[in-house]
Design a protein around this motif. Structure first.
Motif, PDB file in Angstrom:
ATOM      1  N   TYR A 161      38.941  39.777  29.631  1.00 32.59           N
ATOM      2  CA  TYR A 161      39.133  38.403  30.078  1.00 32.59           C
ATOM      3  C   TYR A 161      39.472  38.366  31.564  1.00 32.59           C
ATOM      4  O   TYR A 161      38.970  37.532  32.307  1.00 32.59           O
ATOM      5  CB  TYR A 161      40.252  37.747  29.263  1.00 32.59           C
ATOM      6  CG  TYR A 161      40.550  36.323  29.665  1.00 32.59           C
ATOM      7  CD1 TYR A 161      39.691  35.300  29.317  1.00 32.59           C
ATOM      8  CD2 TYR A 161      41.692  36.018  30.391  1.00 32.59           C
ATOM      9  CE1 TYR A 161      39.959  34.001  29.687  1.00 32.59           C
ATOM     10  CE2 TYR A 161      41.972  34.723  30.765  1.00 32.59           C
ATOM     11  CZ  TYR A 161      41.103  33.716  30.406  1.00 32.59           C
ATOM     12  OH  TYR A 161      41.370  32.434  30.778  1.00 32.59           O
ATOM     13  N   ARG A 162      40.287  39.291  31.990  1.00 39.08           N
ATOM     14  CA  ARG A 162      40.684  39.369  33.396  1.00 39.08           C
ATOM     15  C   ARG A 162      39.465  39.649  34.279  1.00 39.08           C
ATOM     16  O   ARG A 162      39.300  39.054  35.331  1.00 39.08           O
ATOM     17  CB  ARG A 162      41.707  40.486  33.524  1.00 39.08           C
ATOM     18  CG  ARG A 162      42.722  40.406  34.551  1.00 39.08           C
ATOM     19  CD  ARG A 162      43.510  39.133  34.519  1.00 39.08           C
ATOM     20  NE  ARG A 162      44.214  39.089  35.779  1.00 39.08           N
ATOM     21  CZ  ARG A 162      44.449  38.017  36.464  1.00 39.08           C
ATOM     22  NH1 ARG A 162      44.090  36.860  36.014  1.00 39.08           N
ATOM     23  NH2 ARG A 162      45.069  38.081  37.594  1.00 39.08           N
ATOM     24  N   ARG A 163      38.601  40.557  33.831  1.00 40.02           N
ATOM     25  CA  ARG A 163      37.395  40.867  34.600  1.00 40.02           C
ATOM     26  C   ARG A 163      36.422  39.690  34.572  1.00 40.02           C
ATOM     27  O   ARG A 163      35.745  39.424  35.553  1.00 40.02           O
ATOM     28  CB  ARG A 163      36.717  42.116  34.050  1.00 40.02           C
ATOM     29  CG  ARG A 163      37.568  43.348  34.209  1.00 40.02           C
ATOM     30  CD  ARG A 163      36.831  44.578  33.779  1.00 40.02           C
ATOM     31  NE  ARG A 163      36.726  45.403  34.973  1.00 40.02           N
ATOM     32  CZ  ARG A 163      35.712  46.156  35.267  1.00 40.02           C
ATOM     33  NH1 ARG A 163      34.684  46.210  34.459  1.00 40.02           N
ATOM     34  NH2 ARG A 163      35.700  46.883  36.364  1.00 40.02           N
ATOM     35  N   ARG A 171      32.163  29.493  42.908  1.00 38.06           N
ATOM     36  CA  ARG A 171      31.936  29.413  44.350  1.00 38.06           C
ATOM     37  C   ARG A 171      30.476  29.166  44.684  1.00 38.06           C
ATOM     38  O   ARG A 171      30.154  28.539  45.679  1.00 38.06           O
ATOM     39  CB  ARG A 171      32.392  30.703  45.029  1.00 38.06           C
ATOM     40  CG  ARG A 171      33.886  30.833  45.137  1.00 38.06           C
ATOM     41  CD  ARG A 171      34.294  31.985  46.044  1.00 38.06           C
ATOM     42  NE  ARG A 171      33.675  33.253  45.684  1.00 38.06           N
ATOM     43  CZ  ARG A 171      34.158  34.124  44.791  1.00 38.06           C
ATOM     44  NH1 ARG A 171      35.276  33.832  44.147  1.00 38.06           N
ATOM     45  NH2 ARG A 171      33.546  35.261  44.549  1.00 38.06           N
ATOM     46  N   GLY A 176      34.780  33.166  38.751  1.00 39.17           N
ATOM     47  CA  GLY A 176      35.146  32.710  40.089  1.00 39.17           C
ATOM     48  C   GLY A 176      33.955  32.748  41.029  1.00 39.17           C
ATOM     49  O   GLY A 176      33.738  31.832  41.826  1.00 39.17           O
ATOM     50  N   TRP A 177      33.142  33.805  40.909  1.00 42.95           N
ATOM     51  CA  TRP A 177      31.931  33.894  41.738  1.00 42.95           C
ATOM     52  C   TRP A 177      30.974  32.764  41.389  1.00 42.95           C
ATOM     53  O   TRP A 177      30.377  32.153  42.281  1.00 42.95           O
ATOM     54  CB  TRP A 177      31.257  35.251  41.520  1.00 42.95           C
ATOM     55  CG  TRP A 177      30.068  35.445  42.408  1.00 42.95           C
ATOM     56  CD1 TRP A 177      30.064  35.971  43.646  1.00 42.95           C
ATOM     57  CD2 TRP A 177      28.717  35.087  42.111  1.00 42.95           C
ATOM     58  NE1 TRP A 177      28.798  35.973  44.153  1.00 42.95           N
ATOM     59  CE2 TRP A 177      27.947  35.420  43.226  1.00 42.95           C
ATOM     60  CE3 TRP A 177      28.087  34.517  41.016  1.00 42.95           C
ATOM     61  CZ2 TRP A 177      26.583  35.210  43.274  1.00 42.95           C
ATOM     62  CZ3 TRP A 177      26.729  34.300  41.078  1.00 42.95           C
ATOM     63  CH2 TRP A 177      25.996  34.645  42.191  1.00 42.95           C
ATOM     64  N   LEU A 211      37.161  36.560  34.468  1.00 44.26           N
ATOM     65  CA  LEU A 211      37.630  35.525  35.388  1.00 44.26           C
ATOM     66  C   LEU A 211      37.102  35.753  36.798  1.00 44.26           C
ATOM     67  O   LEU A 211      36.768  34.798  37.512  1.00 44.26           O
ATOM     68  CB  LEU A 211      39.154  35.472  35.401  1.00 44.26           C
ATOM     69  CG  LEU A 211      39.810  34.791  34.218  1.00 44.26           C
ATOM     70  CD1 LEU A 211      41.327  34.845  34.359  1.00 44.26           C
ATOM     71  CD2 LEU A 211      39.344  33.369  34.076  1.00 44.26           C
ATOM     72  N   GLY A 212      37.008  37.010  37.207  1.00 42.00           N
ATOM     73  CA  GLY A 212      36.438  37.316  38.515  1.00 42.00           C
ATOM     74  C   GLY A 212      34.982  36.900  38.595  1.00 42.00           C
ATOM     75  O   GLY A 212      34.532  36.328  39.598  1.00 42.00           O
ATOM     76  N   ALA A 213      34.226  37.152  37.542  1.00 42.92           N
ATOM     77  CA  ALA A 213      32.816  36.757  37.516  1.00 42.92           C
ATOM     78  C   ALA A 213      32.689  35.236  37.502  1.00 42.92           C
ATOM     79  O   ALA A 213      31.829  34.668  38.178  1.00 42.92           O
ATOM     80  CB  ALA A 213      32.122  37.357  36.299  1.00 42.92           C
TER      81      ALA A 213
END
Length: 69
Positions: free
Chosen positions: A14-16, A26, A22-23, A18-20
């Motif tokens: 889930y943490r990883r 953007r 976020g991209w 969230l980074g995707a």
């Protein structure tokens, strides 16, 4: 350990993710344009009949595929 491990794995995934996400947030406009462009291309391929030809050749190619398990 057996019951807690899946929860730890999901938390890390889930943490990883969230980074995707976020991209994607953007670059939302470009992601939507790319998706729309792919839909238009697919529609043209369906209308011209090229999609059927492509799928037929892919089915012929994948016919001899065997799962290794």
């Amino acid at each position: 350990m057996g019951l807690g491990l899946p929860f730890v794995v999901v938390a890390v995934a889930y943490r990883r993710a969230l980074g995707a996400f976020g991209w994607v947030k953007r670059h939302y406009v470009w992601v939507m344009r790319a998706g729309g462009g792919m839909l238009v291309v697919l529609g043209v391929l369906l209308l011209t009949g090229i999609w059927d030809t492509m799928m037929g050749s892919m089915q012929t190619w994948a016919q001899g595929f065997n799962v290794g398990i």
